[in-house]
Write a protein that holds these residues in place. Structure first.
Motif, PDB file in Angstrom:
ATOM      1  N   UNK A 114      10.040   6.526   4.431  1.00 33.17           N
ATOM      2  CA  UNK A 114       9.831   5.604   3.315  1.00 33.17           C
ATOM      3  C   UNK A 114       8.661   6.106   2.486  1.00 33.17           C
ATOM      4  N   UNK A 115       8.812   5.996   1.162  1.00 27.65           N
ATOM      5  CA  UNK A 115       7.698   6.296   0.258  1.00 27.65           C
ATOM      6  C   UNK A 115       7.285   4.999  -0.427  1.00 27.65           C
ATOM      7  N   UNK A 116       5.979   4.704  -0.422  1.00 29.89           N
ATOM      8  CA  UNK A 116       5.473   3.473  -1.013  1.00 29.89           C
ATOM      9  C   UNK A 116       4.194   3.774  -1.778  1.00 29.89           C
ATOM     10  N   UNK A 117       3.995   3.069  -2.885  1.00 30.03           N
ATOM     11  CA  UNK A 117       2.776   3.199  -3.674  1.00 30.03           C
ATOM     12  C   UNK A 117       1.781   2.139  -3.220  1.00 30.03           C
ATOM     13  N   UNK A 118       0.537   2.533  -2.967  1.00 26.36           N
ATOM     14  CA  UNK A 118      -0.489   1.596  -2.490  1.00 26.36           C
ATOM     15  C   UNK A 118      -0.648   0.469  -3.510  1.00 26.36           C
ATOM     16  N   UNK A 119      -0.352  -0.801  -3.120  1.00 30.92           N
ATOM     17  CA  UNK A 119      -0.414  -1.914  -4.076  1.00 30.92           C
ATOM     18  C   UNK A 119      -1.843  -2.306  -4.409  1.00 30.92           C
ATOM     19  N   UNK A 120      -2.021  -3.020  -5.510  1.00 29.63           N
ATOM     20  CA  UNK A 120      -3.365  -3.365  -5.991  1.00 29.63           C
ATOM     21  C   UNK A 120      -4.106  -4.290  -5.035  1.00 29.63           C
ATOM     22  N   UNK A 121      -3.376  -5.007  -4.173  1.00 26.12           N
ATOM     23  CA  UNK A 121      -4.031  -5.930  -3.249  1.00 26.12           C
ATOM     24  C   UNK A 121      -4.238  -5.329  -1.868  1.00 26.12           C
ATOM     25  N   UNK A 122      -4.046  -4.018  -1.752  1.00 25.07           N
ATOM     26  CA  UNK A 122      -4.231  -3.361  -0.460  1.00 25.07           C
ATOM     27  C   UNK A 122      -5.690  -3.427  -0.026  1.00 25.07           C
ATOM     28  N   UNK A 123      -5.887  -3.356   1.284  1.00 26.24           N
ATOM     29  CA  UNK A 123      -7.232  -3.277   1.845  1.00 26.24           C
ATOM     30  C   UNK A 123      -7.188  -2.309   3.025  1.00 26.24           C
ATOM     31  N   UNK A 124      -8.354  -1.877   3.475  1.00 22.25           N
ATOM     32  CA  UNK A 124      -8.395  -0.981   4.631  1.00 22.25           C
ATOM     33  C   UNK A 124      -7.727  -1.658   5.826  1.00 22.25           C
ATOM     34  N   UNK A 125      -6.813  -0.961   6.475  1.00 22.10           N
ATOM     35  CA  UNK A 125      -6.146  -1.545   7.626  1.00 22.10           C
ATOM     36  C   UNK A 125      -4.851  -0.840   7.945  1.00 22.10           C
ATOM     37  N   UNK A 126      -4.174  -1.343   8.956  1.00 25.53           N
ATOM     38  CA  UNK A 126      -2.920  -0.743   9.417  1.00 25.53           C
ATOM     39  C   UNK A 126      -1.820  -0.900   8.367  1.00 25.53           C
ATOM     40  N   UNK A 127      -0.870   0.024   8.383  1.00 25.70           N
ATOM     41  CA  UNK A 127       0.346  -0.086   7.574  1.00 25.70           C
ATOM     42  C   UNK A 127       1.393  -0.795   8.428  1.00 25.70           C
ATOM     43  N   UNK A 128       2.068  -1.781   7.837  1.00 26.62           N
ATOM     44  CA  UNK A 128       3.042  -2.590   8.578  1.00 26.62           C
ATOM     45  C   UNK A 128       4.363  -2.608   7.823  1.00 26.62           C
ATOM     46  N   UNK A 129       5.453  -2.360   8.517  1.00 23.29           N
ATOM     47  CA  UNK A 129       6.793  -2.463   7.933  1.00 23.29           C
ATOM     48  C   UNK A 129       7.510  -3.632   8.593  1.00 23.29           C
ATOM     49  N   UNK A 130       8.212  -4.444   7.786  1.00 20.97           N
ATOM     50  CA  UNK A 130       8.898  -5.633   8.292  1.00 20.97           C
ATOM     51  C   UNK A 130      10.364  -5.583   7.907  1.00 20.97           C
ATOM     52  N   UNK A 131      11.219  -6.061   8.802  1.00 18.23           N
ATOM     53  CA  UNK A 131      12.656  -6.119   8.540  1.00 18.23           C
ATOM     54  C   UNK A 131      13.229  -7.316   9.272  1.00 18.23           C
ATOM     55  N   UNK A 132      14.536  -7.567   9.052  1.00 21.65           N
ATOM     56  CA  UNK A 132      15.169  -8.662   9.777  1.00 21.65           C
ATOM     57  C   UNK A 132      15.493  -8.280  11.215  1.00 21.65           C
ATOM     58  N   UNK A 175       0.656  -6.630   0.362  1.00 22.64           N
ATOM     59  CA  UNK A 175       2.078  -6.425   0.664  1.00 22.64           C
ATOM     60  C   UNK A 175       2.861  -6.125  -0.609  1.00 22.64           C
ATOM     61  N   UNK A 176       4.015  -5.466  -0.441  1.00 24.97           N
ATOM     62  CA  UNK A 176       4.881  -5.142  -1.569  1.00 24.97           C
ATOM     63  C   UNK A 176       6.320  -5.063  -1.078  1.00 24.97           C
ATOM     64  N   UNK A 177       7.252  -5.373  -1.980  1.00 25.38           N
ATOM     65  CA  UNK A 177       8.681  -5.212  -1.689  1.00 25.38           C
ATOM     66  C   UNK A 177       9.266  -4.072  -2.515  1.00 25.38           C
ATOM     67  N   UNK A 178       8.396  -3.335  -3.198  1.00 29.37           N
ATOM     68  CA  UNK A 178       8.842  -2.216  -4.033  1.00 29.37           C
ATOM     69  C   UNK A 178       8.501  -0.899  -3.348  1.00 29.37           C
ATOM     70  N   UNK A 199      -5.755   2.837  -5.015  1.00 25.16           N
ATOM     71  CA  UNK A 199      -4.557   2.086  -5.392  1.00 25.16           C
ATOM     72  C   UNK A 199      -3.687   2.968  -6.286  1.00 25.16           C
ATOM     73  N   UNK A 200      -2.374   2.971  -6.052  1.00 28.31           N
ATOM     74  CA  UNK A 200      -1.455   3.807  -6.827  1.00 28.31           C
ATOM     75  C   UNK A 200      -1.061   5.091  -6.126  1.00 28.31           C
ATOM     76  N   UNK A 201      -1.740   5.427  -5.025  1.00 29.36           N
ATOM     77  CA  UNK A 201      -1.394   6.631  -4.261  1.00 29.36           C
ATOM     78  C   UNK A 201      -0.024   6.476  -3.607  1.00 29.36           C
ATOM     79  N   UNK A 202       0.800   7.520  -3.642  1.00 32.20           N
ATOM     80  CA  UNK A 202       2.085   7.477  -2.943  1.00 32.20           C
ATOM     81  C   UNK A 202       1.863   7.871  -1.490  1.00 32.20           C
ATOM     82  N   UNK A 203       2.308   7.004  -0.585  1.00 28.31           N
ATOM     83  CA  UNK A 203       2.161   7.231   0.854  1.00 28.31           C
ATOM     84  C   UNK A 203       3.541   7.437   1.460  1.00 28.31           C
TER      85      UNK A 203
END
Length: 740
Positions: free
Chosen positions: A164-182, A152-155, A129-133
């Motif tokens: 996109x650069x994102x920091x692994x959130x504290x509630x992350x778990x092993x699994x796919x990375x998913x990006x969502x938009x409108x 999930x995170x909105x930051x 947790x906290x790693x920049x991906x």
């Protein structure tokens, strides 16, 4: 007559005929039961919002349609063989799936969402947790949320449309990375591994009633803060025992049949399902839609202990069941029902099924505005609105006789004095509907069309008149709005242009908690050559608003307007001159946080030097992004070096602040309220029921920028719909949440 069984190959013929008949009967049975079948769909590609026609059979009882990972309950069943659906915002590339109480079917080919984001790679592939991906792909400009496994995170930072650069959130778990938009959503083809996150290798037993002792085996378990068994939450302080490889817990009374989950500051892990023995379950119900008064049959297990059934917001007590047994309940759809999940509740747990659609009930597609004081005019759009008998805003209601206007697709009304922040709810004898968004009731306000009036110096005895308008919302009926000037002021005010000027006015036309726009005329009559600035105060009780009055020496340049707006992190300054004489240039000056540190940030040359016609200027400046108010002014410089200043305008780019979001929603034990604060300090986090009753509140420390506020009383919430409100620095935001 020859006997058929005398043929030497009778056994083979009989076997083939038997199989043929069985296959035929199974096919007939499947059709009779209405199992969905998808034959084709068109078009095969398009952006979010595209209407797609699905052809097949068994669609009458359909309750959910998915495109890729994006599911929706909003679609039109044209016939048993045709469905029309608009591509939902969470759709992703993939098969179309139609689900009903009789079964489900997926298309043999996939739908392609145009303009949807896509992930081609990410790195690193593992870390704590906290790693920049760094995520690489396409169409990232519209991304609003990112998930790593279940976290999930909105930051995050959008470097470009492809990174996109994102920091692994504290509630992350092993699994796919998913990006969502409108414009759609996308998941990575490979998973991210959260280092040091807890993991479950097994647990036993896999079922049992409330009170059963469960042993969980895994790794990194000594950091686990809580365990979930479905909706049942167990804090670490209540563990029977815990080590790095084993935890023992007792199944709580709030548990439900669902995944077993462990959560720690280093991530979380979902295991397989724990079955709560004795809790009710629903295997099917029919019909899946109908008007108020429809008889619905629910099939399941352990139903004889059910205390009540919910159809959306409609509640049916066991005493009102038509009939009940351990495997079947029959109920009548009540007038309070709404289109939503069907739910059974007993002392041994509860169970959510799929959606029941209340036919003929009103629906809400949108309402505007989304906030305002008492007395604000709100427009609600939807369907079947002509049957509405009254509308609730929070716990305040408006009868149909008080609507401003009403049709089948639109209602206009005023926010009542009894309203509170909450969902907009339309009630009728044919069902009811809740809005997906929240209307926030703000405090009363007095509004004026200008924050400052500027007069030119003049000779003693001369006069100048300018005007503005004052209005108000959320005011007290029958109480005057008083407008006051200092007794020694060279200014006077009136509601008529040519007479009645005085040092004070009382506006007595407040009704329906509104003060309609009233024109106020301000006269400046110079008394001395050194008249000082003044202020007009508008007040009703504790609600007040001030208008600044200023006297200046006329500029060689006549400034018609000077405005500032925030757009995409840019402050856009615009000004116009009515005439210019010997004008060299304008110097743009800015001060951050106060009026004491103006500095030159740019120079804009005169376009004309001398002119008697309107000339427009524009200058853009990046907002610093630190949440401070920024002040701007123009220094007009003549060809001979003489200069004079414009009025000061301020910018506080609240539009750059992210709106309040609760994620995940529906709630999980680790759901957080993501909130942007404009200053350091304390914020009030409040949870209320859908009717406005307070469930709990707490004060939390916040800092400038985005904050993640833990919903610490999650375990105290019963299943249902709630309103989360965050108040900070005079700003209030609300969002609707659901706990299942």
């Amino acid at each position: 007559m020859a006997r058929f069984y005398a043929h030497p190959y009778n056994w083979l013929i009989r076997t083939l005929l038997t199989k043929f008949v069985l296959i035929f009967l199974i096919g007939i049975s499947a059709q009779a039961q209405g199992v969905p079948v998808i034959n084709s769909f068109s078009p095969t590609t398009g952006p979010v919002g595209t209407e797609v026609t699905i052809n097949g059979s068994g669609f009458t009882e359909a309750h959910t349609v998915s495109i890729g990972n994006g599911a929706t309950y909003e679609f039109t069943i044209v016939s048993d063989s045709e469905i029309r659906i608009k591509v939902p915002s969470l759709a992703s590339n993939g098969a179309i799936r139609v689900s009903s109480n009789q079964g489900a079917a997926s298309s043999s080919t996939g739908y392609t969402v145009v303009n949807a984001p896509a992930i081609t790679s990410f790195s690193p592939s593992s870390g704590p947790v906290g790693t920049e991906v760094t995520i690489i792909g396409t169409n990232f400009s519209t991304v609003t949320a990112i998930s790593i496994g279940s976290g999930s995170t909105t930051s995050f930072t959008k470097v470009s449309d492809t990174e996109i650069k994102v920091t692994v959130p504290s509630l992350a778990s092993n699994g796919a990375i998913r990006v969502s938009s409108n414009q759609g959503a996308a998941s990575s083809s490979t998973g991210y591994t959260v280092v040091n996150a807890p993991a479950i290798t097994s647990f036993s037993p896999s079922s049992g009633p409330v009170g059963t002792e469960v042993t969980i085996i895994g790794t990194n378990l000594n950091s686990v803060a809580h365990v979930n068994i479905g909706s049942g939450w167990i804090a670490a302080s209540s563990f029977i025992s815990a080590s790095d490889t084993q935890i023992k817990v007792i199944v709580p009374s709030t548990a439900s049949t669902a995944s077993l989950r462990v959560t720690s500051p280093y991530g979380q892990f979902y295991s397989s399902t724990f079955t709560v023995v004795g809790s009710p379950t629903i295997t099917s119900f029919s019909p899946s839609s109908g008007p108020v008064g429809t008889e619905v049959t629910i099939i399941g297990t352990n139903l004889n202990s059910v205390a009540h059934v919910n159809i959306g917001s409609g509640w049916i007590a066991a005493s009102s069941f038509i009939s009940a047994s351990d495997t079947q309940i029959k109920v009548i759809v009540p007038s309070t029902a709404s289109t939503a999940s069907l739910r059974v509740t007993s002392p041994y747990g509860q169970f959510y099924s799929s959606t029941f659609t209340v036919v003929g009930s009103p629906t809400i597609t949108s309402f505007s505005p989304s906030s305002g004081p008492v007395g604000t005019e709100v427009t609600i759009t939807g369907t079947n609105l002509s049957v509405a008998t009254h509308i609730y805003v929070g716990n305040g209601w408006v009868p149909a006789s008080s609507f401003i206007s009403a049709s089948d697709t639109q209602i206009k009304m005023l926010i009542p004095s009894t309203a509170s922040s909450g969902s907009v709810r339309v009630l009728s004898n044919h069902g009811q509907a809740y809005s997906s968004g929240i209307f926030t009731v703000e405090g009363g306000a007095i509004n004026i069309t200008s924050t400052e009036l500027v007069f030119n110096t003049g000779s003693v005895g001369s006069s100048q008149v300018k005007e503005y308008q004052v209005s108000g919302l959320g005011l007290t009926n029958g109480q005057a709005v008083n407008i006051i000037l200092d007794a020694a002021s060279p200014f006077t005010i009136s509601t008529t242009a040519g007479s009645g000027f005085a040092k004070s006015l009382a506006l007595n036309n407040v009704s329906s908690n509104r003060l309609n726009a009233t024109t106020i005329f301000v006269k400046y009559t110079p008394v001395t050559s050194g008249d000082t600035p003044d202020v007009i105060t508008h007040a009703q009780g504790s609600i007040s608003k001030s208008l600044n009055l200023r006297v200046v020496t006329p500029m060689p340049v006549e400034l018609k307007s000077f405005t500032a707006n925030v757009k995409d992190d840019l402050v856009v300054l615009k000004w116009s001159t009515a005439s210019e004489k010997d004008n060299s240039h304008f110097e743009v000056e800015m001060s951050a946080g106060s009026l004491s540190n103006f500095r030159k940030i740019s120079m804009v040359k005169s376009k004309v030097e001398n002119s008697s016609t309107t000339t427009d200027y524009t200058y853009s400046h990046y907002y610093s992004g630190n949440g401070q108010t920024e002040y701007y002014r123009l220094k007009q410089v003549d060809l001979n070096g003489a200069s004079s200043y414009s009025r000061i305008i301020e910018v506080k780019p609240s539009l750059a602040m992210k709106p309040l979001v609760v994620a995940p929603n529906p709630l999980e034990v680790d759901s957080k309220a993501y909130f942007s604060a404009s200053a350091n300090g304390k914020a009030t986090l409040r949870v209320t029921s859908i009717t406005g009753k307070q469930v709990y509140f707490e004060q939390v420390d916040v800092h400038v920028g985005e904050n993640a506020l833990q919903l610490s009383k999650y375990s105290n919430l019963m299943a249902g719909v709630y309103i989360v409100t965050v108040e900070h620095d005079g700003k209030r935001e609300s969002v609707r949440i659901e706990k299942k």
